[in-house]
Design a protein around this motif. Structure first.
Motif, PDB file in Angstrom:
ATOM      1  N   ASP A   1      29.704  31.273  55.014  1.00  0.00           N
ATOM      2  CA  ASP A   1      30.761  30.521  55.704  1.00  0.00           C
ATOM      3  C   ASP A   1      32.108  30.698  55.013  1.00  0.00           C
ATOM      4  O   ASP A   1      33.150  30.782  55.683  1.00  0.00           O
ATOM      5  CB  ASP A   1      30.390  29.036  55.753  1.00  0.00           C
ATOM      6  N   PHE A   2      32.106  30.759  53.689  1.00  0.00           N
ATOM      7  CA  PHE A   2      33.377  30.915  52.976  1.00  0.00           C
ATOM      8  C   PHE A   2      34.039  32.248  53.319  1.00  0.00           C
ATOM      9  O   PHE A   2      35.230  32.298  53.649  1.00  0.00           O
ATOM     10  CB  PHE A   2      33.144  30.829  51.468  1.00  0.00           C
ATOM     11  N   PHE A   3      33.292  33.336  53.256  1.00  0.00           N
ATOM     12  CA  PHE A   3      33.895  34.649  53.512  1.00  0.00           C
ATOM     13  C   PHE A   3      34.252  34.833  54.989  1.00  0.00           C
ATOM     14  O   PHE A   3      35.169  35.589  55.310  1.00  0.00           O
ATOM     15  CB  PHE A   3      32.958  35.756  53.024  1.00  0.00           C
ATOM     16  N   ARG A   4      33.541  34.144  55.852  1.00  0.00           N
ATOM     17  CA  ARG A   4      33.951  34.187  57.264  1.00  0.00           C
ATOM     18  C   ARG A   4      35.254  33.412  57.450  1.00  0.00           C
ATOM     19  O   ARG A   4      36.125  33.824  58.227  1.00  0.00           O
ATOM     20  CB  ARG A   4      32.840  33.592  58.132  1.00  0.00           C
ATOM     21  N   ARG A   5      35.429  32.305  56.714  1.00  0.00           N
ATOM     22  CA  ARG A   5      36.654  31.525  56.824  1.00  0.00           C
ATOM     23  C   ARG A   5      37.864  32.305  56.327  1.00  0.00           C
ATOM     24  O   ARG A   5      38.939  32.226  56.925  1.00  0.00           O
ATOM     25  CB  ARG A   5      36.495  30.226  56.018  1.00  0.00           C
TER      26      ARG A   5
ATOM     27  N   ASN B   1      37.968  35.504  56.286  1.00  0.00           N
ATOM     28  CA  ASN B   1      37.945  36.758  57.032  1.00  0.00           C
ATOM     29  C   ASN B   1      37.902  37.967  56.101  1.00  0.00           C
ATOM     30  O   ASN B   1      38.652  38.932  56.268  1.00  0.00           O
ATOM     31  CB  ASN B   1      39.169  36.856  57.963  1.00  0.00           C
ATOM     32  N   ASN B   2      37.001  37.933  55.142  1.00  0.00           N
ATOM     33  CA  ASN B   2      36.825  39.051  54.217  1.00  0.00           C
ATOM     34  C   ASN B   2      35.750  39.970  54.791  1.00  0.00           C
ATOM     35  O   ASN B   2      34.548  39.718  54.629  1.00  0.00           O
ATOM     36  CB  ASN B   2      36.419  38.531  52.832  1.00  0.00           C
ATOM     37  N   GLN B   3      36.174  41.033  55.449  1.00  0.00           N
ATOM     38  CA  GLN B   3      35.250  41.903  56.162  1.00  0.00           C
ATOM     39  C   GLN B   3      34.285  42.621  55.216  1.00  0.00           C
ATOM     40  O   GLN B   3      33.106  42.817  55.542  1.00  0.00           O
ATOM     41  CB  GLN B   3      36.043  42.928  56.982  1.00  0.00           C
ATOM     42  N   THR B   4      34.775  43.005  54.060  1.00  0.00           N
ATOM     43  CA  THR B   4      33.910  43.720  53.116  1.00  0.00           C
ATOM     44  C   THR B   4      32.762  42.835  52.639  1.00  0.00           C
ATOM     45  O   THR B   4      31.608  43.265  52.575  1.00  0.00           O
ATOM     46  CB  THR B   4      34.732  44.205  51.912  1.00  0.00           C
ATOM     47  N   ALA B   5      33.092  41.583  52.296  1.00  0.00           N
ATOM     48  CA  ALA B   5      32.048  40.665  51.850  1.00  0.00           C
ATOM     49  C   ALA B   5      31.057  40.391  52.983  1.00  0.00           C
ATOM     50  O   ALA B   5      29.832  40.358  52.764  1.00  0.00           O
ATOM     51  CB  ALA B   5      32.667  39.363  51.356  1.00  0.00           C
TER      52      ALA B   5
ATOM     53  N   MET C   1      38.097  28.259  41.424  1.00  0.00           N
ATOM     54  CA  MET C   1      37.431  29.567  41.385  1.00  0.00           C
ATOM     55  C   MET C   1      36.412  29.660  42.529  1.00  0.00           C
ATOM     56  O   MET C   1      35.272  30.106  42.349  1.00  0.00           O
ATOM     57  CB  MET C   1      36.764  29.790  40.022  1.00  0.00           C
ATOM     58  N   GLU C   2      36.821  29.267  43.715  1.00  0.00           N
ATOM     59  CA  GLU C   2      35.921  29.261  44.864  1.00  0.00           C
ATOM     60  C   GLU C   2      35.514  30.674  45.247  1.00  0.00           C
ATOM     61  O   GLU C   2      34.350  30.937  45.564  1.00  0.00           O
ATOM     62  CB  GLU C   2      36.582  28.558  46.048  1.00  0.00           C
ATOM     63  N   PHE C   3      36.483  31.588  45.254  1.00  0.00           N
ATOM     64  CA  PHE C   3      36.171  32.973  45.621  1.00  0.00           C
ATOM     65  C   PHE C   3      35.136  33.556  44.652  1.00  0.00           C
ATOM     66  O   PHE C   3      34.138  34.158  45.068  1.00  0.00           O
ATOM     67  CB  PHE C   3      37.445  33.803  45.607  1.00  0.00           C
ATOM     68  N   GLU C   4      35.366  33.381  43.349  1.00  0.00           N
ATOM     69  CA  GLU C   4      34.460  33.938  42.351  1.00  0.00           C
ATOM     70  C   GLU C   4      33.072  33.289  42.443  1.00  0.00           C
ATOM     71  O   GLU C   4      32.049  33.946  42.240  1.00  0.00           O
ATOM     72  CB  GLU C   4      35.046  33.738  40.950  1.00  0.00           C
TER      73      GLU C   4
END
Length: 674
Positions: free
Chosen positions: A305-309, A311-315, A272-275
């Motif tokens: 760093d996670f959302f950049r990895r 590539n979640n632009q909204t986050a 559940m890394e994303f959550e």
């Protein structure tokens, strides 16, 4: 927050894909699906717990698939496992491969079921990219394919996906419509109340978006009833979304409490890394709004760093927004200006996220001295608030229209049902009459039985009362033969040398007084104490010169207060026989009577070493049984009870004594009548 819905929506879509769409291609005619089908069901049920492990097991299972349909179902399940592990780029080729197989196959229910799964997963992916129009269209196709496949059980979950997509796109009226349609489907499918929580926290989300927090809490409370039955992802959705509802109310401590619970939950499940990172974004903003900038910086740096990895632009847009405000709170205007310049610019931003960005940009330009732009963003947020109010009105109108249609359909069904019930009632009226007669006769027989039983019980009670009274009278009429023999023997011996007949006269007085009290269940305290004085005076010589007997009565009117006969005499007799007679040294016996409010307290205490159950001198206990049974009988006729306690207490010179304590209500009745 802003991401609130984002988290809930993604998980709902994924779960709906598993629950609703994963079993397409199974034989609906009840044929044996074999070992492979059992294996596939096991993989589907375990997918949310260990997606990485399931992915590896499915790799080995591809080669053993018994036919093409099973092979491509297996491939779709692998794609779902990749979704859970946030490997979105790797799942697209698998979906394209399954789509190619469906395109070249003959159209049938099984193929439509595979299409349903593909479109459902496409909707999930578009949702991750915040392309909500494309997401809604994909779910509409999934719904159509589900209808064509005849899979009624999966349609409600696709409706949930579609409702979530509309809500994320800001179309709250359509979102509410599809949620309520899901509830109607659940009713027709007889889905248990505990399994409806995704709809409840979806409706709570809509109410939260429209700032109707009373309604929001109502639906969240319905969902909370099923919290223990939720899967880990569903628990995260509930905790995250409910925390956001308090965020919008500016109740930041309560919101933080829910986010902490969500973070603790996601840490138990590595997949559940994303959550987990999503929760840290929300915690970062709450700490920011609570002016705890160090904690805010800690959580925002950990999730960036996670959302950049991935590539979640909204986050990233949302994190950049908070970092701008963080720099302003740290009084670092150049850093805020640099972060604003380098912030990502996604193609689509949710309305609530725009509202947050505008609020922080307003603050930025106020700090920069550009009040024209600050005023511009202030006006933009007012326009968004007006839009939300407009959506609330639209949704309310849509709800009323939907409710009208539902009520009309329900009314027609109720009329039809009522007609059938009237026919049934007309055909079976004679049966109702027969049953009524049987019940009437049964009631009469029961009443007669109860009357006779009550009469028998009453006679039995009278007989028991009479027997008890006779037993008590018999006890009061007797005095210990051994006691009489010992006193008379002593007096006969003493008369040879001393003509004084004091003790003999005391014994005669004692026996006469005992006979006088034979017919009395209760006596005055004065009579009882006089009886005790006579008894103690007869025993005094046998106890020696070191025996002392004291009586204190305070302000109690001894001629008015009544007590059960022998209430004090029996404890006094026990104290002398079993405690003081064989004691060496000082022998003390006290009787104290005092009034406490509406009660009189009488105590008998000695210094004979206290009550010892295993003592050789403890006696048979007959006397105390008489007292206990007498009190129990009298208490059954009174609302206020006589209370008796026996305890060991410390006395003078460091010795231990036994204290018998009676608490007697002033208005106690001694009549054996109810």
């Amino acid at each position: 927050m802003k991401y609130r819905h984002w988290s809930g929506w993604i998980i709902l879509l994924t779960l709906a894909g598993i629950v609703g769409c994963s079993r397409a291609g199974q034989d609906r005619k009840g044929r044996n699906l074999g070992v492979y089908e059992a294996f596939m069901r096991e993989m589907e049920d375990s997918l949310t717990k260990d997606p990485a492990g399931i992915y590896n097991r499915l790799d080995s299972a591809l080669a053993s698939a018994p036919d093409s349909m099973s092979y491509y179902r297996n491939m779709l399940l692998k794609a779902k496992a990749l979704f859970y592990t946030a490997e979105f780029d790797s799942m697209v080729p698998l979906m394209d491969c399954v789509r190619a197989y469906c395109d070249r196959s003959d159209d049938n229910a099984a193929i439509q079921g595979l299409y349903c799964q593909i479109y459902n997963m496409e909707g999930n992916l578009y949702g991750r990219k915040s392309e909500m129009d494309l997401s809604a269209k994909a779910f509409e196709k999934a719904y159509a394919c589900g209808l064509a496949a005849g899979e009624r059980e999966k349609l409600p979950y696709i409706c949930i996906n579609l409702a979530d997509a509309y809500v994320r796109g800001g179309r709250f009226d359509l979102g509410s419509f599809w949620y309520r349609r899901t509830l109607s489907m659940f009713d027709s499918l007889q889905v248990a109340e505990k399994d409806r929580f995704p709809v409840y926290y979806g409706l709570a989300q809509v109410s939260m978006e429209l700032r109707n927090f009373d309604r929001c809490d109502y639906y969240f409370n319905l969902a909370e009833r099923s919290f223990d039955q939720m899967r880990p992802y569903e628990k995260h959705v509930y905790l995250n979304n409910r925390g956001n509802s308090y965020y919008f109310r500016q109740d930041y401590p309560t919101a933080l409490g829910y986010f902490r619970r969500s973070l603790a939950l996601t840490r138990k499940y590595p997949d559940m890394e994303f959550e987990r990172n999503l929760t840290m974004i929300n915690m970062g903003e709450v700490f920011l709004l609570m002016n705890q900038t160090d904690s805010s910086a800690y959580y925002l740096s950990r999730c960036y760093d996670f959302f950049r990895r991935v590539n979640n632009q909204t986050a990233l847009y949302y994190i950049d927004t908070q970092l701008i405000e963080l720099a302003l709170k740290q009084k670092n205007l150049p850093l805020a200006r640099m972060r604003l310049k380098n912030a990502v610019k996604p193609d689509y931003v949710e309305p609530n996220m725009v509202n947050v960005r505008n609020r922080y940009l307003q603050h930025f330009y106020e700090e920069s001295g550009d009040f024209r732009k600050a005023y511009h963003y202030l006006q933009e947020n007012k326009r968004i608030d007006d839009s939300i109010r407009s959506e609330r009105v639209k949704m309310r109108a849509a709800e009323i229209a939907l409710k009208y249609r539902q009520d009309s359909t329900l009314m027609q069904k109720e009329i039809s049902i009522q007609q059938k019930e009237n026919q049934l009632l007309h055909l079976h009226q004679w049966l109702y009459g027969l049953v009524g007669c049987i019940l009437l006769l049964g009631t009469a027989a029961l009443a007669l039985y109860l009357y006779r039983r009550r009469k028998i019980d009453k006679e039995r009670w009278k007989l028991q009362t009479a027997i008890t009274s006779l037993r008590l009278e018999n006890i009061r009429n007797r005095i210990s033969p051994h006691f009489i023999f010992n006193v008379l023997n002593r007096e006969v011996s003493e008369r040879k040398e001393n003509p004084d007949n004091t003790n003999l006269m005391g014994l005669i007085k004692l026996m006469r007084r005992n006979l006088e009290l034979t017919d009395s269940l209760a006596v005055t305290l004065a009579d009882e104490l006089d009886f005790v004085h006579t008894y103690v005076s007869l025993e005094q010589k046998s106890l020696g010169e070191e025996f002392r007997f004291e009586v204190s009565t305070g302000d109690v009117d001894l001629n008015v207060v009544r007590v059960p006969s022998m209430l004090l005499q029996i404890p006094v007799e026990n104290a002398i026989k079993h405690a003081l007679r064989l004691k060496e040294g000082k022998r003390r016996l006290w009787i104290r009577v005092m009034q406490e409010g509406e009660r009189v307290v009488a105590t008998v205490c000695d210094n004979g070493g206290g009550y010892r159950r295993q003592s050789v001198n403890r006696g048979t206990g007959t006397g105390m049984k008489v007292i206990t049974q007498t009190i129990q009988l009298l208490n059954s006729y009174n609302r206020q009870s006589i209370v008796m306690t026996i305890s060991n207490v410390p006395v003078e010179d460091g010795e231990t004594g036994c204290e018998v304590r009676f608490t007697i209500p002033l208005h106690y009745s001694y009549r054996l009548t109810k």
